[in-house]
Design an enzyme around this catalytic site. Structure first.
Site, PDB file in Angstrom:
ATOM      1  N   ARG A  27       0.830  -1.213   0.000  1.00 53.79           N
ATOM      2  CA  ARG A  27       0.000   0.000   0.000  1.00 53.79           C
ATOM      3  C   ARG A  27       0.858   1.254   0.000  1.00 53.79           C
ATOM      4  O   ARG A  27       0.446   2.287  -0.538  1.00 53.79           O
ATOM      5  CB  ARG A  27      -0.976  -0.007   1.177  1.00 53.79           C
ATOM      6  CG  ARG A  27      -2.039   1.089   1.094  1.00 53.79           C
ATOM      7  CD  ARG A  27      -3.109   0.914   2.145  1.00 53.79           C
ATOM      8  NE  ARG A  27      -4.100  -0.069   1.800  1.00 53.79           N
ATOM      9  CZ  ARG A  27      -5.314   0.201   1.329  1.00 53.79           C
ATOM     10  NH1 ARG A  27      -5.671   1.446   1.107  1.00 53.79           N
ATOM     11  NH2 ARG A  27      -6.168  -0.766   1.069  1.00 53.79           N
ATOM     12  N   GLU A  74      -9.570   6.216   7.350  1.00 50.77           N
ATOM     13  CA  GLU A  74      -8.132   6.440   7.244  1.00 50.77           C
ATOM     14  C   GLU A  74      -7.723   7.702   6.483  1.00 50.77           C
ATOM     15  O   GLU A  74      -6.727   8.348   6.858  1.00 50.77           O
ATOM     16  CB  GLU A  74      -7.476   5.225   6.575  1.00 50.77           C
ATOM     17  CG  GLU A  74      -7.514   3.979   7.432  1.00 50.77           C
ATOM     18  CD  GLU A  74      -7.093   2.741   6.652  1.00 50.77           C
ATOM     19  OE1 GLU A  74      -6.076   2.133   7.024  1.00 50.77           O
ATOM     20  OE2 GLU A  74      -7.788   2.400   5.670  1.00 50.77           O
TER      21      GLU A  74
END
Length: 784
Positions: A330, A734
């Site tokens: 990621r 997030e």
């Protein structure tokens, strides 16, 4: 520019007039219980008769060594001690790893990091267990320890294979570009510092079954781990969690060990057992956000538009893999942030060190990738002598520049640009830039900085099979709704949003909906509450379950009133037939029950469209991107390195908000947490591998006094998520954590004002020491 986004107060006033529950800015379902102390967490649950307590034992002066002997005799003789468990006590697999099988719950043969648990004392009280734990003697033969990323790079020691994305021939293109630069950035880790530490309680049932109460984001993973450790079927273990006092990723995989130890003790003793870590032990023994060393090269034209870039990410993973594969992937996915790289090589090395195994943390590697991208933008802007915002705008994704290095099209690039340009206008960026230049010219020791940075964050688990969810919904004869789903509540308001979704889908009032604790014996095989996807996944599973029940009811009512099913509607506890109110939902439920129509359904949802081929590094790993932008203004003291955040303006896209109050709260909280990561929260290990910042006295999270006095958070006036998410909303868990990258960039801007054209040597976190070093270096004419 789109019309002005409403303030939270205006949003509250507007939404109270709506006739749907979704979209209303209603309070968190447990807010009153939180502030009055009446919300029961795992450690607050009634303690069963005969409960035993556990305390961990470890070699207190060893980061890597061979275990020669573990002497438990002195501990066994202590008052109140029932037993001391070691690796030999485990009937099944000695492993609590989420995937790779490389993470023992009790060290066996080798100690891999300072703080690794070798044994646990089981006693009649927590105090007795902790006192006895100090009496366990662990004899160790020291082995060489690798403690830093640089050490691991020198030793070429990794926990996972290297990985990369590539488009074009960037290394040659960088060399051939009109302008080039090279820079290195060290990015620090971060402790989760949840208010509620790691805790679990295991209660034996008949036939060897266990019921485990765990403070975990992933009940199914705890269930799987406990069953594996005890050599039991997963069906014999049930896991329950009503709420957590914060988690932020720290309870996604790392709750496994403590639940497994409590379950092991319950299995051995036949009595209920609880394990709650002390704050110091928790910080020493649990993983953090990965720290990175990033080496970047870029080729660009004389206006600052990137032609090619290479980025090498080396992360400290710790001694085992944990979730490092997905986290480091990621980081690569977000190394572009909002910017188009015509040619790019993004490489990742996952380094093994004799430190605690790092783990998931809000953003899951994305923040580190984005920080590198923004550092690169600032470095380019300084090199070409342009305003950093102009360089950022020129490098944004756009028409004919919309494909990421991994092959996914950025579909809402126009929204991203509009957010940035709208925010720049609303917060008067250009005017303030002129004022700051004047201030810096007039002040020798105080310097101001300003930065406006974007966020483009991918929403979905990058491990495709995790993008699924289930829900169980019951409609009772009094018209009330009981629902259970696979998501867990850690303060983010998931249960409140789910209740609002269910109320609208079932056609009842919000007061009629009751959401119960996550339990593996109600909804099985759940994914973790993570990746910002919990409302998307669990909300749609609830929608599908409610639709099934509602369709049965409307078909039944249509037969009763001899109308087409399309003429029957349920809303706010009432049933309407061809527009006329005819009965309550409770009356319809009773009639349907009498007619032997099921009032229960299991809902399921799997995210569509996503596909990711990790072998070819191409595909669509995310269902969509969440977007936002923040503008931060800071003042630094060049004599001390201290800084003050003067003003923050945020504009963030949540699609059609299910609950504006909760979304704004998530943005505010995420911003402050991210600001702590980038400015004050510094993890320090000594040369013996011991964590020295393992308590609030030495580890500095932001406090109320650190929140900017001028702090404006607004929701972007969105037309809704173009993807078919629940009520066209967008994830908000997030993405806000990356907004305070603007604070770091503003500090960098203030330092760079001391000598224009020179790139500061400023690592993250930008603590006073780091800022002061950067100031001193740039005054000496040393940059990067």
């Amino acid at each position: 520019m789109l019309h002005r986004t409403p303030t939270p107060e205006e949003a509250m006033a507007q939404t109270t007039a709506r006739d749907t529950e979704a979209g209303k800015a209603v309070p968190h379902d447990s807010a009153l219980k939180h502030v009055t102390g009446r919300a029961p967490y795992t450690d607050d649950l009634p303690e069963p008769e005969g409960l035993l307590h556990l305390a961990p034992c470890w070699a207190r002066d060893c980061a890597h060594g061979r275990i020669l002997d573990v002497d438990t005799s002195a501990a066994q003789a202590m008052p109140g001690v029932i037993t001391v468990l070691t690796a030999a006590s485990i009937p099944g697999e000695n492993d609590c790893a989420p995937a790779m099988g490389d993470d023992p719950i009790l060290a066996d043969g080798i100690i891999h990091f300072h703080g690794q648990v070798v044994a646990v004392v089981v006693a009649v009280s927590r105090d007795a267990a902790r006192r006895a734990a100090l009496q366990v003697s662990v004899e160790v033969e020291p082995l060489p320890a690798i403690l830093t990323v640089d050490d691991a790079l020198a030793a070429d020691d990794t926990v996972l294979p290297d990985y990369a994305f590539q488009r074009g021939e960037p290394e040659a293109a960088v060399t051939e570009a009109p302008c080039q630069l090279s820079t290195r950035l060290h990015i620090g880790g971060q402790d989760h510092f949840y208010l509620e530490g790691q805790v679990a309680m295991a209660v034996p049932w008949e036939d060897g079954d266990l019921h485990v109460f765990s403070s975990t984001q992933h009940p199914s993973e705890v269930q799987h781990t406990v069953a594996k450790v005890l050599d039991r079927l997963e069906a014999s273990v049930s896991v329950e969690v009503r709420r957590m006092g914060g988690a932020f990723g720290g309870k996604e995989s790392q709750a496994n060990q403590w639940a497994a130890l409590a379950a092991l003790a319950a299995h051995v003793t036949g009595r209920p057992c609880k394990m709650r870590l002390d704050r110091d032990d928790d910080m020493i023994m649990t993983g953090k956000r990965h720290d990175f060393r990033v080496d970047m090269r870029a080729g660009f034209d004389d206006t600052g538009r990137i032609l090619a870039t290479t980025m090498d990410f080396a992360s400290r993973c710790g001694y085992s893999a944990d979730l490092s594969l997905g986290i480091n992937d990621r980081a690569l996915f977000h190394a572009d942030n909002a910017y188009y790289y015509p040619q790019a090589l993004l490489r990742s090395r996952r380094m093994r060190t004799n430190t605690v195994s790092n783990t998931a943390f809000r953003g899951f590697g994305g923040p580190q990738g984005m920080l590198a991208a923004e550092r690169l933008m600032d470095a380019i802007a300084i090199t070409v002598g342009r305003d950093p915002l102009d360089v950022r705008l020129d490098n944004l994704y756009g028409p004919d520049r919309e494909t990421t290095p991994y092959g996914m099209v950025v579909e809402e690039h126009a929204v991203l640009r509009d957010i940035m340009e709208s925010l720049a206008q609303d917060c008067q960026y250009r005017t303030r830039r002129e004022r700051i230049a004047a201030f810096n010219a007039d002040n020798a020791f105080l310097k101001k900085g300003l930065a406006l940075t974007p966020v483009k964050f991918g929403i979905s688990f990058t491990l495709t099979h995790l993008n699924q969810a289930g829900a169980l919904v019951h409609l009772y004869k009094d018209g009330s709704v009981h629902l259970n789903h696979g998501g867990t509540e850690m303060g983010q308001g998931l249960y409140q949003k789910i209740a609002q979704i269910a109320a609208d889908e079932m056609g009842v009032s919000l007061a009629s909906v009751h959401v119960t604790a996550a339990r593996t014996d109600k909804v099985p095989n759940t994914s973790a509450t993570a990746a910002s996807s919990s409302t998307d996944l669990n909300g749609m599973a609830v929608v599908n379950a409610c639709k099934e029940i509602r369709e049965r009811l409307t078909a039944f009512a249509a037969r009763q009133y001899d109308v087409a099913p399309a003429g029957v509607h349920m809303h706010a506890d009432w049933v309407y037939v061809d527009g006329d109110k005819v009965m309550s939902v409770a009356d319809l439920a009773r009639a349907a029950y009498t007619a032997r129509i099921s009032l229960s359904a299991a809902g399921y949802y799997a995210t569509p469209e996503i596909n990711w081929d990790r072998e070819t590094a191409q595909g669509r790993p995310f269902f969509y991107f969440a977007h936002g932008a923040a503008c931060s203004e800071v003042t630094i003291d060049t004599l001390t390195g201290e800084h003050r955040v003067d003003q923050v303006d945020v504009l963030h896209d949540v699609g059609r908000s299910i609950n504006p109050a909760l979304d704004i709260g998530q943005i505010e909280g995420g911003f402050v947490q991210g600001m702590g990561w980038l400015t004050t929260e510094e993890l320090c290990w000594d040369d013996r591998g011991r964590l020295r910042t393992h308590a609030p006295s030495t580890y500095k999270i932001p406090t109320a006094s650190d929140v900017p006095k001028a702090f404006s958070v607004r929701l972007y006036a969105s037309n809704g998520n173009p993807k078919p998410t629940v009520f066209r909303s967008k994830a908000v868990g997030e993405p806000p954590l990356m907004l305070p990258i603007s604070v770091y960039c503003a500090i960098n801007d203030a330092v760079s004002s001391l000598r224009p054209g020179l790139i500061p040597r400023l690592d993250a976190p930008a603590t006073p020491e780091a800022v002061l070093i950067a100031v001193q270096e740039i005054r000496r004419g040393n940059g990067v």
